[in-house]
Design a protein around this motif. Structure first.
Motif, PDB file in Angstrom:
ATOM      1  N   ASP A  17      -2.582  -5.703  13.530  1.00 30.90           N
ATOM      2  CA  ASP A  17      -3.134  -6.881  12.853  1.00 30.90           C
ATOM      3  C   ASP A  17      -4.535  -6.660  12.308  1.00 30.90           C
ATOM      4  N   SER A  18      -5.414  -6.009  13.080  1.00 27.99           N
ATOM      5  CA  SER A  18      -6.794  -5.839  12.623  1.00 27.99           C
ATOM      6  C   SER A  18      -6.867  -4.972  11.365  1.00 27.99           C
ATOM      7  N   ILE A  19      -6.059  -3.946  11.300  1.00 29.00           N
ATOM      8  CA  ILE A  19      -6.044  -3.086  10.113  1.00 29.00           C
ATOM      9  C   ILE A  19      -5.441  -3.836   8.927  1.00 29.00           C
ATOM     10  N   ALA A  20      -4.358  -4.554   9.171  1.00 29.67           N
ATOM     11  CA  ALA A  20      -3.723  -5.326   8.101  1.00 29.67           C
ATOM     12  C   ALA A  20      -4.685  -6.367   7.529  1.00 29.67           C
ATOM     13  N   LEU A  21      -5.463  -7.015   8.386  1.00 33.44           N
ATOM     14  CA  LEU A  21      -6.424  -8.015   7.907  1.00 33.44           C
ATOM     15  C   LEU A  21      -7.489  -7.374   7.018  1.00 33.44           C
ATOM     16  N   ALA A  22      -7.962  -6.200   7.395  1.00 33.63           N
ATOM     17  CA  ALA A  22      -8.953  -5.498   6.570  1.00 33.63           C
ATOM     18  C   ALA A  22      -8.364  -5.126   5.209  1.00 33.63           C
ATOM     19  N   ILE A  23      -7.127  -4.651   5.209  1.00 36.73           N
ATOM     20  CA  ILE A  23      -6.465  -4.290   3.947  1.00 36.73           C
ATOM     21  C   ILE A  23      -6.254  -5.533   3.091  1.00 36.73           C
ATOM     22  N   GLU A  24      -5.795  -6.611   3.706  1.00 36.25           N
ATOM     23  CA  GLU A  24      -5.582  -7.860   2.965  1.00 36.25           C
ATOM     24  C   GLU A  24      -6.887  -8.357   2.352  1.00 36.25           C
ATOM     25  N   PHE A  25      -7.984  -8.199   3.072  1.00 34.94           N
ATOM     26  CA  PHE A  25      -9.297  -8.588   2.553  1.00 34.94           C
ATOM     27  C   PHE A  25      -9.621  -7.802   1.279  1.00 34.94           C
ATOM     28  N   VAL A  26      -9.429  -6.484   1.328  1.00 37.42           N
ATOM     29  CA  VAL A  26      -9.698  -5.630   0.159  1.00 37.42           C
ATOM     30  C   VAL A  26      -8.812  -6.046  -1.019  1.00 37.42           C
ATOM     31  N   LEU A  27      -7.525  -6.239  -0.762  1.00 39.86           N
ATOM     32  CA  LEU A  27      -6.599  -6.586  -1.838  1.00 39.86           C
ATOM     33  C   LEU A  27      -6.936  -7.950  -2.443  1.00 39.86           C
ATOM     34  N   ALA A  28      -7.265  -8.911  -1.600  1.00 40.76           N
ATOM     35  CA  ALA A  28      -7.614 -10.241  -2.096  1.00 40.76           C
ATOM     36  C   ALA A  28      -8.886 -10.192  -2.934  1.00 40.76           C
ATOM     37  N   ARG A  29      -9.874  -9.439  -2.474  1.00 37.80           N
ATOM     38  CA  ARG A  29     -11.139  -9.315  -3.224  1.00 37.80           C
ATOM     39  C   ARG A  29     -10.921  -8.660  -4.584  1.00 37.80           C
ATOM     40  N   GLN A  30      -9.945  -7.751  -4.654  1.00 41.28           N
ATOM     41  CA  GLN A  30      -9.656  -7.064  -5.918  1.00 41.28           C
ATOM     42  C   GLN A  30      -8.700  -7.867  -6.801  1.00 41.28           C
ATOM     43  N   GLY A  31      -8.148  -8.936  -6.267  1.00 36.58           N
ATOM     44  CA  GLY A  31      -7.278  -9.792  -7.059  1.00 36.58           C
ATOM     45  C   GLY A  31      -5.822  -9.378  -7.107  1.00 36.58           C
ATOM     46  N   TYR A  32      -5.400  -8.476  -6.214  1.00 34.84           N
ATOM     47  CA  TYR A  32      -4.012  -8.041  -6.203  1.00 34.84           C
ATOM     48  C   TYR A  32      -3.137  -9.036  -5.439  1.00 34.84           C
ATOM     49  N   ALA A  33      -1.949  -9.264  -5.940  1.00 29.31           N
ATOM     50  CA  ALA A  33      -0.952 -10.017  -5.178  1.00 29.31           C
ATOM     51  C   ALA A  33      -0.502  -9.099  -4.045  1.00 29.31           C
ATOM     52  N   HIS A  34      -0.341  -9.649  -2.845  1.00 29.86           N
ATOM     53  CA  HIS A  34       0.053  -8.794  -1.733  1.00 29.86           C
ATOM     54  C   HIS A  34       0.840  -9.567  -0.689  1.00 29.86           C
ATOM     55  N   ARG A  35       1.562  -8.786   0.079  1.00 25.87           N
ATOM     56  CA  ARG A  35       2.383  -9.310   1.160  1.00 25.87           C
ATOM     57  C   ARG A  35       2.361  -8.271   2.270  1.00 25.87           C
ATOM     58  N   ARG A  36       2.539  -8.714   3.503  1.00 27.38           N
ATOM     59  CA  ARG A  36       2.517  -7.783   4.626  1.00 27.38           C
ATOM     60  C   ARG A  36       3.769  -7.928   5.474  1.00 27.38           C
ATOM     61  N   VAL A  37       4.276  -6.803   5.924  1.00 27.57           N
ATOM     62  CA  VAL A  37       5.319  -6.763   6.938  1.00 27.57           C
ATOM     63  C   VAL A  37       4.853  -5.805   8.026  1.00 27.57           C
ATOM     64  N   ALA A  38       5.332  -6.026   9.263  1.00 22.90           N
ATOM     65  CA  ALA A  38       4.872  -5.215  10.383  1.00 22.90           C
ATOM     66  C   ALA A  38       5.934  -4.261  10.915  1.00 22.90           C
ATOM     67  N   ARG A  39       7.139  -4.339  10.381  1.00 18.17           N
ATOM     68  CA  ARG A  39       8.237  -3.490  10.866  1.00 18.17           C
ATOM     69  C   ARG A  39       8.845  -2.711   9.701  1.00 18.17           C
ATOM     70  N   GLY A  40       9.288  -1.500  10.007  1.00 22.95           N
ATOM     71  CA  GLY A  40       9.870  -0.644   8.980  1.00 22.95           C
ATOM     72  C   GLY A  40      11.111  -1.225   8.339  1.00 22.95           C
ATOM     73  N   ARG A  41      11.991  -1.803   9.133  1.00 21.10           N
ATOM     74  CA  ARG A  41      13.223  -2.369   8.571  1.00 21.10           C
ATOM     75  C   ARG A  41      12.917  -3.530   7.626  1.00 21.10           C
ATOM     76  N   ASP A  42      11.911  -4.318   7.976  1.00 16.69           N
ATOM     77  CA  ASP A  42      11.488  -5.401   7.088  1.00 16.69           C
ATOM     78  C   ASP A  42      10.893  -4.831   5.796  1.00 16.69           C
ATOM     79  N   ALA A  43      10.244  -3.694   5.911  1.00 18.60           N
ATOM     80  CA  ALA A  43       9.638  -3.065   4.732  1.00 18.60           C
ATOM     81  C   ALA A  43      10.705  -2.683   3.712  1.00 18.60           C
ATOM     82  N   LEU A  44      11.764  -2.045   4.175  1.00 18.23           N
ATOM     83  CA  LEU A  44      12.816  -1.627   3.240  1.00 18.23           C
ATOM     84  C   LEU A  44      13.424  -2.829   2.524  1.00 18.23           C
TER      85      LEU A  44
END
Length: 128
Positions: A17-44
Motif C-alpha cells: 500500500d505505501s508504495i502504491a500510494l506514492a506511485i498514485e501521488f506521482v501519477l495524479a500530479r502528472q495528470g495520468y489516469a490510473h488504477r491500481r490492483v494488488a494481485r497478479g490475477r486481477d492485473a491480467l
C-alpha cells in the motif's frame, strides 16, 4: 508540464500500500489516469479489459509473479505491445536482466526516487 489524463492511462500492479500510494501521488500530479490492483490475477483481467498505455508491474506479488504476467502479455498477440515498467525491491543485475529478457520496457528498483519514477514513466509513454 502535466499530461492530459485522457491521453495516457496507467495500471499499477503493486501489493504494498505505501508504495502504491506514492506511485498514485506521482501519477495524479502528472495528470495520468490510473488504477491500481494488488494481485497478479486481477492485473491480467484489468489489462485485458482496460488496455492501459503503461503497466507498472511489481515482480513479487501474492499470487503470481510479475515475471509470469509479462510472459503472458508477451505471448498474447493482442497484448504483446503493452508497455511495461517492472519494479522490484530486489534490484539486482540478475533481476533486471531477467525482466528485460522477458520483454519489460523498463526496470526500476525499489525504493526509487519519485523523480526517477516520473522520468521512466514519461520516457515509456513518450515512446509510444
Amino acid at each position: 508540464m502535466t499530461a492530459d489524463p485522457h491521453r495516457h492511462s496507467v495500471l499499477i500492479v503493486e501489493d504494498e500500500d505505501s508504495i502504491a500510494l506514492a506511485i498514485e501521488f506521482v501519477l495524479a500530479r502528472q495528470g495520468y489516469a490510473h488504477r491500481r490492483v494488488a494481485r497478479g490475477r486481477d492485473a491480467l483481467a484489468s489489462i485485458r479489459e482496460a488496455r492501459p498505455d503503461l503497466v507498472l508491474l511489481d515482480i513479487m506479488l501474492p499470487d503470481i509473479s510479475g515475471y509470469e504476467i509479462i510472459e503472458t502479455l508477451r505471448a498474447d498477440p493482442a497484448l504483446r505491445g503493452m508497455r511495461v515498467l517492472m519494479m522490484t525491491a530486489r534490484g539486482s543485475v540478475v533481476e533486471r536482466r531477467k525482466g528485460l529478457e522477458l520483454g519489460a520496457d523498463g526496470f526500476i528498483a525499489k525504493p526509487f526516487e519519485l523523480n526517477e519514477l516520473r522520468a521512466e514513466i514519461a520516457r515509456l509513454l513518450d515512446a509510444g
